[in-house]
Design an enzyme around this catalytic site. Structure first.
Site, PDB file in Angstrom:
ATOM      1  N   HIS A   1      -4.693  62.570  55.154  1.00 56.44           N
ATOM      2  CA  HIS A   1      -5.985  63.198  54.881  1.00 56.44           C
ATOM      3  C   HIS A   1      -6.044  64.627  55.416  1.00 56.44           C
ATOM      4  O   HIS A   1      -6.611  65.515  54.773  1.00 56.44           O
ATOM      5  CB  HIS A   1      -7.106  62.350  55.480  1.00 56.44           C
TER       6      HIS A   1
ATOM      7  N   ASP B   1      -7.865  55.475  49.437  1.00 53.57           N
ATOM      8  CA  ASP B   1      -7.878  56.541  50.440  1.00 53.57           C
ATOM      9  C   ASP B   1      -7.237  57.773  49.808  1.00 53.57           C
ATOM     10  O   ASP B   1      -7.178  57.910  48.598  1.00 53.57           O
ATOM     11  CB  ASP B   1      -7.192  56.106  51.744  1.00 53.57           C
TER      12      ASP B   1
END
Length: 259
Positions: free
Chosen positions: A88, A143
């Site tokens: 991320h 995700d």
């Protein structure tokens, strides 16, 4: 220059090219690879490159987390958190970069690799590549920014279809949906061409335009237009603006330098 085990980074003529290279796992990420990706993206977006390219080695882009390092139990939460957190941060680095980013999707982009592919400003796919959401197959949720990118790119109804039905999306369909910019039979050549063009452009203006577009979804019209005024007046202080205006009236190539 940093040395990586699972990536290579090349810098040529204003373009920084990151190649994910963990062929034994189809470029799937363990904690080490995800950490390297976080570091490499931070280095290139903060460096003097004027365009960033991200692609994979062989015939796979990235297949998300390396499932072979998991046990299929709640004890996997720590490992997944570590991998996802690094991934991320890498995606944030690319999306927030003050320069253009091109993702060259050379093969399967699945799981976390799906979101990673979508993080490019331009997403160029090989004509035999495909996107796969993939998470439902192992009982997990999305995700890699996928649940952020999908509804913004294709709309909420189509995003739910992609996530819940989890059907592979081929290159042409990805372009039609808006997941990709274009499909090509000559991926490396096309990505290199686009990256070179972008690296020759007004880098600071590109970066500010990216930010305006990205942040527009959370603003009303008046707020967005106020941000546009701030950005365009800020851009007048760049050397590229001076070059661009002089070239416009002189009929010349502006020869932007990214300053």
């Amino acid at each position: 220059m940093a040395e990586y085990e699972h990536l290579s980074v090349e810098r040529t003529e204003g373009v920084a090219r990151i190649v994910m290279d963990r062929p034994a796992t189809n470029n799937a990420m363990d904690r080490a690879m995800a950490s390297e990706l976080r570091t490499a993206t931070a280095n290139v977006v903060d460096g003097d490159a004027r365009c960033v390219v991200l692609t994979g080695s062989g015939d796979v882009f990235n297949t998300g987390a390396d499932l072979s390092v998991l046990d299929g139990a709640a004890s996997d939460a720590r490992t997944l958190r570590k991998i996802a957190s690094s991934l991320h941060r890498a995606i944030e680095n690319l999306v927030n970069a003050r320069k253009p980013v091109v993702t060259g999707v050379n093969g399967v982009a699945a799981g976390g690799g799906f979101g990673l592919a979508l993080s490019g400003d331009l997403v160029v796919v090989a004509d035999d590549a495909r996107f796969e959401f993939a998470y439902p197959r192992v009982g997990l949720t999305g995700d890699g920014g996928s649940t952020f990118f999908l509804p913004r790119l294709v709309g909420l109804r189509r995003a739910k279809e992609i996530a819940l039905l989890d059907e592979p999306i081929d290159a042409d369909a990805a372009v039609e949906m808006g997941l990709a910019t274009e499909a090509t039979a000559a991926l490396d050549e096309r990505v290199a061409e686009l990256a070179a063009d972008l690296a020759d452009g007004p880098t600071r203006a590109y970066g500010a335009t990216k930010r305006l577009l990205t942040e527009s979804a959370g603003r009303g019209l008046s707020t967005q237009m106020a941000a546009e005024v701030d950005a365009i007046t800020w851009a007048t202080r760049s050397a590229d603006y001076e070059r661009g205006l002089a070239a416009f009236f002189g009929g010349d190539d502006p020869a932007f330098e990214g300053r």
